[in-house]
Design a protein around this motif. Structure first.
Motif, PDB file in Angstrom:
ATOM      1  N   LEU A 493       0.186  -7.734   1.519  1.00  0.00           N
ATOM      2  CA  LEU A 493       0.871  -6.909   0.442  1.00  0.00           C
ATOM      3  C   LEU A 493       1.928  -7.437   0.019  1.00  0.00           C
ATOM      4  N   LEU A 494       2.553  -8.306   0.674  1.00  0.00           N
ATOM      5  CA  LEU A 494       3.873  -8.941   0.615  1.00  0.00           C
ATOM      6  C   LEU A 494       3.788 -10.038  -0.600  1.00  0.00           C
ATOM      7  N   GLU A 499       8.781 -13.110   1.808  1.00  0.00           N
ATOM      8  CA  GLU A 499       8.617 -13.960   2.927  1.00  0.00           C
ATOM      9  C   GLU A 499       9.726 -15.179   3.053  1.00  0.00           C
ATOM     10  N   ALA A 500      10.538 -15.244   2.131  1.00  0.00           N
ATOM     11  CA  ALA A 500      11.516 -16.277   2.188  1.00  0.00           C
ATOM     12  C   ALA A 500      12.944 -15.493   2.630  1.00  0.00           C
ATOM     13  N   ARG A 514       9.399  -6.976  -3.575  1.00  0.00           N
ATOM     14  CA  ARG A 514       9.087  -7.606  -2.353  1.00  0.00           C
ATOM     15  C   ARG A 514       7.420  -7.536  -1.948  1.00  0.00           C
ATOM     16  N   SER A 515       6.785  -6.394  -2.624  1.00  0.00           N
ATOM     17  CA  SER A 515       5.383  -6.230  -2.279  1.00  0.00           C
ATOM     18  C   SER A 515       4.715  -5.702  -3.489  1.00  0.00           C
ATOM     19  N   HIS A 522      11.035  -0.944   1.648  1.00  0.00           N
ATOM     20  CA  HIS A 522      12.328  -0.810   2.080  1.00  0.00           C
ATOM     21  C   HIS A 522      12.698  -2.551   2.023  1.00  0.00           C
ATOM     22  N   VAL A 523      14.293  -2.791   2.052  1.00  0.00           N
ATOM     23  CA  VAL A 523      14.435  -4.291   1.972  1.00  0.00           C
ATOM     24  C   VAL A 523      14.148  -4.933   3.078  1.00  0.00           C
ATOM     25  N   ASP A 524      13.858  -4.312   4.424  1.00  0.00           N
ATOM     26  CA  ASP A 524      13.474  -4.730   5.458  1.00  0.00           C
ATOM     27  C   ASP A 524      11.992  -4.849   5.583  1.00  0.00           C
ATOM     28  N   LEU A 525      11.393  -4.533   4.456  1.00  0.00           N
ATOM     29  CA  LEU A 525       9.807  -4.635   4.449  1.00  0.00           C
ATOM     30  C   LEU A 525       9.061  -3.475   5.298  1.00  0.00           C
TER      31      LEU A 525
END
Length: 615
Positions: A493-494, A499-500, A514-515, A522-525
Motif C-alpha cells: 500500500l506504500l 520507502e525513501a 505515503r500510501s 501516520h508519518v511513521d507508516l
C-alpha cells in the motif's frame, strides 16, 4: 448478591458500571451526560443511565463498590507532604480543605449522593464496599478478558500508593506479584513530558503520542542519565530533583527545565522540533518500561496471555510493540483502561471476591465487554422527536437503502456523523458515536482536523476495517476491536516516497503522501486500527461492506463524534448540535439521514452561535 454497581469518581473521569448475575449489562461515563470532558463529579447521571438500561432502581442493587480506598490515599498524601517539609506546606494547605470536607469522609459523601439520587433512606441504601485502585484496574483487565489464566499489567499515574503492578489472574482469583510505588510512576513520568511540551495533563497524552513520530529520540540518553534508573524487571527510580508533581503546582522542576534548555512550552506557542524530539524520546522510554515489565511478568507467571489496564495501557504505540516484541502470545487490553474502567473492575471484584461467585468465560464471544457498547441507546421515536422539534429536513431509510447511500456519500468525499445503537464506554469511538470519512482522500485528515474537530493538524486519524479483511491492509497480529493497537501498513500500500528517506522534516511531512490510504497513514507508516466484527457491530460492519463494494476499500476513517474539547456525543440532541455547528456534510441517526445542504439556515446559525458562546 446479584446486582452490583461499581463507581469511580472525584479524581478523574467518573463512571458507573452495572453487573447483574455476573454479567456486565451497562457502563457509562459522567462526562457524556454533563458534557464536561473528564468530569470528576459523582456520576449521578451515569448511574441513572445504567439503572434505566437494566430496568432497575437503586433499591434493587445489592452493593455499590467504590474503586479506591481514600484513607490509604490520604496516608500517602500526608507522608509525601511530611517528607518534603517545609516545602510541602503550600500543597498541604491546598489539598487539606477538600480532603477534610469530602474525600476523607467519602463514605458519608457517597451515601448522601446515593440518597439524593434515589430518594432512599440511609438504612435502605445498598451495602457500600471499597476496593483498592490497582486492584480495580487489575480486575477490569482480567475478569472481562477471554482468558482463564493470564498475567496482568497495570500502569498509571498513581492510585493510593501503587503506580505500576503485576498480577496473576486464575479463574476468579487475582494475586498481586509485584508493585511500584509513588512517586516512581510511569504515568506521571509521561505526564511530566506532556506538560513540559505544552499539553494538558490527563488529556494531552494522546497528543504527545501522536507528535512522537515527527521527532527523533535524541533525548533518550539524557533521560536515562538524569531522570530515572530503569531496572531489568521494569521497575525504575525517578530522580526527584527534576520533578515537582509530589508537592508543587507544576509537573517539572527548574532543574528539569535547565536540563532540556528552557521553560515549558506555553499552549499558545508553536510546536517546535524540540517538542517533537522530546515526545519521541519519552515515548521510547515508556515502551522500554512496558516491555521490561512484560518480560518480568512472563518470568513470574509463565503465562501465555497478558491483560492490561491503567492509563498507560491506552498508549497504543507501546501496546503494538508489546504485541510484536513481547513474550506473550495473546494480549487483551481493557477498552476503558483509565479511571473510568475502575468502575467495571470494582463491580467484578465484589462479584468474585466478596460474593465468592465463580468466573464463567463468555461462550462464543471474544470477551465480556460486548464490544464496549455498554451505554444508552435511543429509539426511533426519540430521534424523530428531536428532528421535528428543530424542524430539520430528513429522510428515513431502510437498512437496504441506508448503507449503500451512506457509502456513496463517503466515497464522494462527504464527512458523515454516524450515530447508532448503544454508546461506547471508554475513550474510543468504535462505530456508534463516530465521524467517518474516506481514507483514500489526501485532504481528509486536514479537513477533519481543522473544519470538524478543531484540533491540531498533526494528529492522525484511525482506520476501521472489516475484521476478515484487515490483513490486506495492515501488519496486525490478531484482532484490534478496541482501537488500542498500532501497527504498520502493508508494504504493497506504500508509495515510493514512503520507502525513501523523508524529504522534509517536522510538520512539513504532513504534505507527503505515503500510501494509497493517506488519511489514516501516520508519518511513521503506522495506523491505530479498529477491526470490526459482524457479530459485535453488524450495522457498522454492513456500512464497511457497502463502502468496500462502492470504493474497493474495506477501510473507513473513524474518529470520535465530538467537537471543540467536548466529550463524544451521547444523545441525538448532542449529535444534531455537533452536526449543525461544524462543516460536517451528513448526519445519520439510526436510519434517519440528514444532509447539511438541506437544513434551515436558522438552525445552523443557532447551533454555531451556541458553540461560539461555549468556547
Amino acid at each position: 448478591m446479584q446486582k452490583i454497581l461499581g463507581i469511580s469518581c472525584f479524581y478523574h473521569d467518573s463512571a458507573a458500571a452495572l453487573l447483574v448475575g455476573g454479567k456486565l449489562v451497562a457502563a457509562a461515563q459522567e462526562e457524556r451526560f454533563s458534557r464536561l470532558k473528564h468530569d470528576p463529579a459523582f456520576p449521578a447521571q451515569a448511574i441513572q443511565s445504567c439503572l434505566d438500561q437494566a430496568g432497575l432502581t437503586l433499591a434493587d442493587i445489592d452493593a455499590v463498590v467504590f474503586y479506591d480506598k481514600p484513607l490509604l490515599k490520604f496516608e500517602r498524601l500526608l507522608e509525601t507532604f511530611l517528607a518534603h517539609a517545609p516545602f510541602g506546606l503550600p500543597a498541604f494547605c491546598r489539598a487539606m480543605p477538600v480532603w477534610l470536607k469530602e474525600k476523607l469522609l467519602l463514605k458519608t459523601v457517597l451515601r448522601q449522593e446515593l440518597m439524593a439520587l434515589s430518594g432512599l433512606a440511609k438504612t435502605a441504601l445498598p451495602k457500600l464496599l471499597f476496593s483498592q485502585h490497582h486492584q480495580a484496574h487489575a480486575a477490569s483487565a482480567f475478569y472481562p478478558s477471554p482468558f482463564s489464566r493470564a498475567a496482568v499489567l497495570c500502569l498509571d499515574g498513581v492510585g493510593e500508593w501503587v503506580s505500576a503492578s503485576i498480577w496473576l489472574g486464575e479463574n476468579e482469583q487475582l494475586t498481586p506479584l509485584s508493585e511500584q510505588h509513588f512517586p516512581h510512576s510511569p504515568g506521571l513520568l509521561y505526564s511530566a513530558f506532556t506538560s513540559y511540551c505544552g499539553f494538558k495533563v490527563n488529556s494531552g497524552e494522546y497528543k504527545l503520542m501522536g507528535l512522537a513520530p515527527y521527532g527523533e529520540p535524541v533525548y533518550v540518553d539524557l533521560i536515562y542519565q538524569h531522570l530515572l534508573t530503569l531496572h531489568e524487571d521494569g521497575s525504575f527510580v525517578l530522580n526527584p530533583d527534576y520533578f515537582d508533581f509530589a508537592v508543587g503546582k507544576r509537573m517539572t522542576s527548574s532543574k528539569f527545565h535547565r536540563l532540556f534548555g528552557g521553560q515549558p512550552r506555553r499552549a499558545d506557542e508553536p510546536i517546535s522540533q524540540k517538542q517533537m524530539d522530546l515526545a519521541r524520546s519519552i515515548q521510547q522510554v515508556i515502551e522500554d518500561i512496558v516491555l521490561k515489565m512484560a518480560w518480568h511478568a512472563k518470568q513470574l507467571t509463565g503465562c501465555q496471555a497478558v491483560c492490561l489496564a491503567g492509563g498507560v495501557a491506552l498508549n497504543c504505540v507501546a501496546n503494538g510493540r508489546l504485541m510484536r516484541e513481547g513474550p506473550f502470545k495473546q494480549v487483551w487490553i481493557q477498552p476503558a483502561a483509565g479511571d473510568a474502567g475502575g468502575a467495571v473492575g470494582a463491580a467484578y471484584l465484589a462479584w468474585h471476591q466478596y460474593a465468592g461467585q465463580p468466573r464463567q468465560l463468555a461462550a462464543g464471544a471474544p470477551d465480556q465487554m460486548q464490544g464496549s457498547y455498554l451505554g444508552p441507546e435511543y429509539s426511533d421515536a426519540a430521534i424523530e422527536q428531536q428532528l421535528q422539534a428543530q424542524q430539520l429536513s430528513y429522510v428515513r431509510l431502510t437498512d437496504q437503502e441506508l448503507h449503500p447511500q451512506v457509502a456513496d456519500l463517503l466515497a464522494n468525499g462527504k464527512v458523515v456523523g454516524w450515530f447508532q445503537g448503544r454508546m461506547e464506554f471508554g475513550p474510543r469511538a468504535l462505530g456508534n458515536r463516530s465521524i467517518l470519512g474516506d481514507p483514500r482522500s489526501p485532504q481528509m485528515q486536514s479537513v477533519l482536523n481543522l473544519k470538524i474537530k478543531n484540533r491540531e493538524s498533526f494528529r492522525p486519524f484511525a482506520p476501521a476495517v472489516l475484521q476478515e479483511m484487515a490483513s490486506r491492509y495492515f501488519q496486525l497480529i490478531g484482532t484490534s476491536p478496541y482501537m488500542l493497537l498500532c501497527c504498520q501498513l502493508r508494504p504493497e500500500l506504500l508509495l515510493p516516497l514512503a520507502e525513501a528517506a523523508p524529504v522534509s522534516s517536522g510538520f512539513a511531512r504532513l504534505a507527503e503522501q505515503r500510501s494509497t490510504l493517506p488519511a489514516i497513514t501516520h508519518v511513521d507508516l503506522s495506523a491505530r486500527v479498529q477491526t470490526v466484527d459482524a457479530s459485535t457491530n453488524p450495522r457498522f460492519h454492513a456500512l464497511l461492506q457497502a463502502f468496500y463494494q462502492q470504493a474497493g476499500v474495506a477501510v473507513l476513517i473513524n474518529t470520535s463524534f465530538n467537537v471543540r474539547g467536548e466529550p463524544p456525543v451521547c444523545s441525538p440532541k448532542d449529535a444534531i448540535e455537533g452536526f449543525l455547528a461544524t462543516d460536517m456534510d451528513v448526519l445519520v441517526l439510526g436510519n434517519y439521514l440528514l444532509l447539511k445542504k438541506n437544513q434551515p439556515q436558522a438552525a445552523i446559525d443557532r447551533a454555531r452561535a451556541r458553540e461560539f458562546a461555549d468556547d
